[in-house]
Design a protein around this motif. Structure first.
Motif, PDB file in Angstrom:
ATOM      1  N   ARG A   1      17.911   2.778   5.606  1.00 45.98           N
ATOM      2  CA  ARG A   1      17.575   3.746   6.523  1.00 45.98           C
ATOM      3  C   ARG A   1      17.400   3.535   8.038  1.00 45.98           C
ATOM      4  N   SER A   2      18.664   3.204   8.501  1.00 47.42           N
ATOM      5  CA  SER A   2      18.699   3.084   9.740  1.00 47.42           C
ATOM      6  C   SER A   2      18.275   4.037  10.824  1.00 47.42           C
TER       7      SER A   2
ATOM      8  N   MET B   1       0.622  -1.231   0.006  1.00 48.83           N
ATOM      9  CA  MET B   1      -0.130  -0.205   0.033  1.00 48.83           C
ATOM     10  C   MET B   1       0.766   1.266  -0.126  1.00 48.83           C
ATOM     11  N   THR B   2       1.613   1.338   1.248  1.00 46.00           N
ATOM     12  CA  THR B   2       2.558   2.424   0.677  1.00 46.00           C
ATOM     13  C   THR B   2       4.068   2.109   0.720  1.00 46.00           C
ATOM     14  N   GLU B   3       4.869   3.038   0.470  1.00 44.07           N
ATOM     15  CA  GLU B   3       6.283   2.920  -0.223  1.00 44.07           C
ATOM     16  C   GLU B   3       7.143   2.123   0.949  1.00 44.07           C
ATOM     17  N   GLY B   4       6.707   2.107   1.953  1.00 42.84           N
ATOM     18  CA  GLY B   4       7.639   1.350   3.019  1.00 42.84           C
ATOM     19  C   GLY B   4       7.480  -0.053   2.630  1.00 42.84           C
TER      20      GLY B   4
ATOM     21  N   ARG C   1      14.543  -0.642   4.231  1.00 41.11           N
ATOM     22  CA  ARG C   1      14.550  -0.433   5.534  1.00 41.11           C
ATOM     23  C   ARG C   1      16.008  -0.413   6.394  1.00 41.11           C
TER      24      ARG C   1
END
Lengths: 333, 303
Positions: free
Chosen positions: B15-16, B1-4, B12
């Motif tokens: 982007r710690s 659904m979302t970029e994450g 992930r």
């Protein structure tokens, strides 16, 4: 109408003056009202004065060289004559704003969490822990996954869509009564745009927040606003309820805007017709109608007198020679 | 659904947590040979200065008159004194090590004085603008018009010859640099969108200045502080060379070592050469580090 009036803007004019140059009237005679829970759209090309209108309401225009006239009555107080101190009680807590560019509207060196809780703690007496909980809750509500982790992150670690959601979360953090959204989706990918708009729509509907949506994109207005004000060269040229505006545009400028947007229900081979010229091809309103140089409907009168915003059929209109309602416009009933 | 969720675990991992601008800058620094060279010099300098009493083979003030039975220029380098002894029979290496400590203390304190006072003035000017800005900047202009050497001599005349006088003299000379730099970057940040956004949220002006504008303006100032440390160390040496430094002869100081060596330069040039090279290398180290820091923090290089 039995709805309660939340904000009523009356005769708003903004003039920028610079030494050695003629003063520029960026906004003039803008009047509109917004009821509680109502969603109002302000549409216009760049330079039409829509953003300046929003900035004036929020008290964000630079003090030097700016003259703001008229009044903006918000719950019996005039926003335009408030001191910074008074305004700061209202800004962020009762009236909030979402800006155009999510890339630059967040402080790059402060974490998302700090930026949300800062606002919550500014307007409510809560502990920092409580503020953090509320921040996470807000991020969750605007559809950001794993909000606890996001709170510790910096803006540059987030995508544009997430950043705009964060900005919306910040704006809604104190449950404002009025949200002003200044082109909130222009800087985003088209796919994200639709998502954000839907979420925004749900959020304001859930909380009963009134919304002023400022945009150049009629498509944004279409799904969102009850009432639409079309601005051209600093003045409102047409104000109508959404349905009336989209089905029977009366101002040639509104008509032009509608024809320059692709629609699902128009024949495939029909070319889009842009409005000729650019917003810089205007004449001062004092000499006639500012839209005259670009107007396909212009008549002699348009250069002789200044049109006024007057009731016309079921709306307010500033035009000497309005478009007639023809079948083509009513087609999508 | 979302970029994450679309980007999945890889994104992930990249982007710690707490991956700040500074950490990004550090990553870029660790890839630059110039920065590594500078950092290496600085670290060695810091270790030597900090652990001087442990590292030095002799007591700082110990002079061995017996050593002078053979003159120092004849004796030169030898066992027990790898870099030889100076004209008073003190071990050269010991003097250099303690000199590093003296340079570091004076350099850091002087730069701290300049940074704090300059930052205070710059913040004042940048935050308020208008007539406050004008008055503050005129004061800074006046400070700028005083030659630093003259200032140092006057301060030494008032306070007597001491390290404190050196610190103040060098520190005061740095105030205008920091004040102007910080004011400039604050004025630049003041019109940023996020400041407007903060204003629209009803945040207090104080919060906006201290919490938003200032942290965003500090980058160049911190870089400048590193670079100024190099200048400060050179200035300490220069002022000591002129006899304005520490009055106590037992305190080792690079600049003064050069003075005492210069009249025997033809016979024992290394006595001036060693402290000279120490000054040059240390200054180079801080300059390299500062310059690479400037590059690493440069938003144009950021991705």
């Amino acid at each position: 109408m039995n709805e309660k009036q939340l904000l009523s803007v009356d005769g708003l004019s903004v003039t920028f003056s610079r030494r050695g140059r003629d003063p520029v009237e960026a906004v003039s005679e803008v009047s509109f009202t917004i009821a509680e829970g109502e969603h109002v759209g302000i549409v216009g090309e760049s330079g039409s004065g829509k953003s300046v209108t929003a900035m004036a309401l929020m008290g964000l225009l630079p003090e030097r060289g700016t003259t703001v006239e008229g009044s903006a009555t918000y719950r019996e107080q005039d926003l335009l004559s408030m001191s910074r101190r008074q305004l700061n009680q209202i800004r962020g807590s009762e009236i909030a704003m979402v800006f155009q560019d999510p890339m630059s509207s967040l402080n790059p060196v402060v974490t998302i969490g700090t930026q949300i809780s800062e606002v919550i703690r500014r307007h409510h007496r809560v502990s920092s822990k409580e503020a953090a909980n509320r921040s996470a809750e807000m991020l969750d509500r605007v559809g950001i996954p794993d909000p606890r982790r996001r709170l510790r992150e910096y803006p540059h670690q987030l995508s544009g869509g997430i950043r705009q959601r964060v900005l919306i979360a910040i704006a809604l953090a104190c449950e404002p009564r009025l949200l002003i959204a200044d082109e909130p989706t222009t800087a985003l990918d088209v796919t994200i745009q639709a998502q954000i708009l839907n979420e925004l729509k749900e959020l304001v509907a859930d909380t009963g927040t009134s919304l002023i949506m400022i945009t150049h994109d009629l498509g944004v207005i279409a799904g969102l606003c009850d009432r639409v004000h079309v601005m051209y060269s600093g003045r409102i040229v047409e104000s109508a309820r959404r349905y009336q505006l989209f089905t029977t545009p009366r101002h040639p400028y509104t008509g032009g805007l509608l024809q320059s947007v692709p629609r699902l229900d128009s024949p495939q081979d029909e070319p889009l017709r842009p409005i000729e010229g650019s917003p810089t091809d205007t004449i001062p309103w004092t000499d006639g109608c500012a839209f005259q140089p670009r107007c396909p409907h212009a008549i002699d009168q348009c250069l002789e007198a200044t049109p006024h915003l007057e009731p016309y059929e079921d709306r307010m209109l500033r035009c000497f020679n309005p478009l007639k309602g023809d079948e083509d416009d009513k087609r999508d009933r | 659904m979302t970029e994450g969720t679309i980007n999945g675990p890889r994104a992930r991992a990249q982007r710690s947590h707490g991956d700040s601008l500074w950490r990004g800058a550090f990553r870029r620094l660790s890839r630059s040979p110039m920065a590594i060279a500078g950092a290496l010099i600085v670290v060695v300098f810091l270790i030597v200065a900090t652990f001087a009493p442990v590292l030095a083979p002799y007591e700082p003030a110990s002079t061995e008159w017996t050593q002078l039975s053979t003159p120092y220029w004849v004796q030169g380098h030898g066992p027990g004194h790898p870099l030889g002894i100076d004209r008073w029979g003190s071990d050269m290496l010991t003097q250099l090590i303690f000199g590093a400590r003296q340079s570091l203390i004076i350099g850091v304190v002087a730069t701290a004085i300049g940074l704090l006072a300059g930052a205070a003035l710059g913040t004042l000017a940048g935050a308020f603008g208008g007539w406050v800005d004008m008055i503050v900047m005129r004061i800074v202009d006046i400070m700028l018009s005083i030659p630093s050497l003259l200032l140092a001599i006057s301060i030494a005349a008032i306070l007597g010859k001491s390290s404190a006088a050196l610190m103040i003299a060098i520190g005061v000379g740095q105030v205008p640099i920091f004040a102007r730099l910080l004011r400039g970057s604050m004025l630049g940040q003041k019109n940023a969108d996020y400041v407007l956004a903060a204003d629209a949220l009803g945040l207090r002006r104080r919060t906006i200045v201290m919490g938003h504008v200032l942290p965003n303006s500090l980058g160049p100032t911190i870089v400048q502080a590193t670079l100024n440390l190099a200048t400060a160390i050179i200035e300490v040496a220069a002022l000591s060379y002129l006899g304005l430094g520490e009055g106590d002869p037992a305190v080792a100081e690079w600049g003064r070592m050069i003075v005492s060596a210069q009249d025997r330069f033809e016979i024992a040039p290394w006595l001036a050469f060693y402290p000279g090279i120490c000054i040059a290398i240390t200054a180079l180290g801080f300059t390299l580090l500062g310059e690479s820091l400037r590059e690493a923090l440069d938003p144009k290089q950021r991705r």
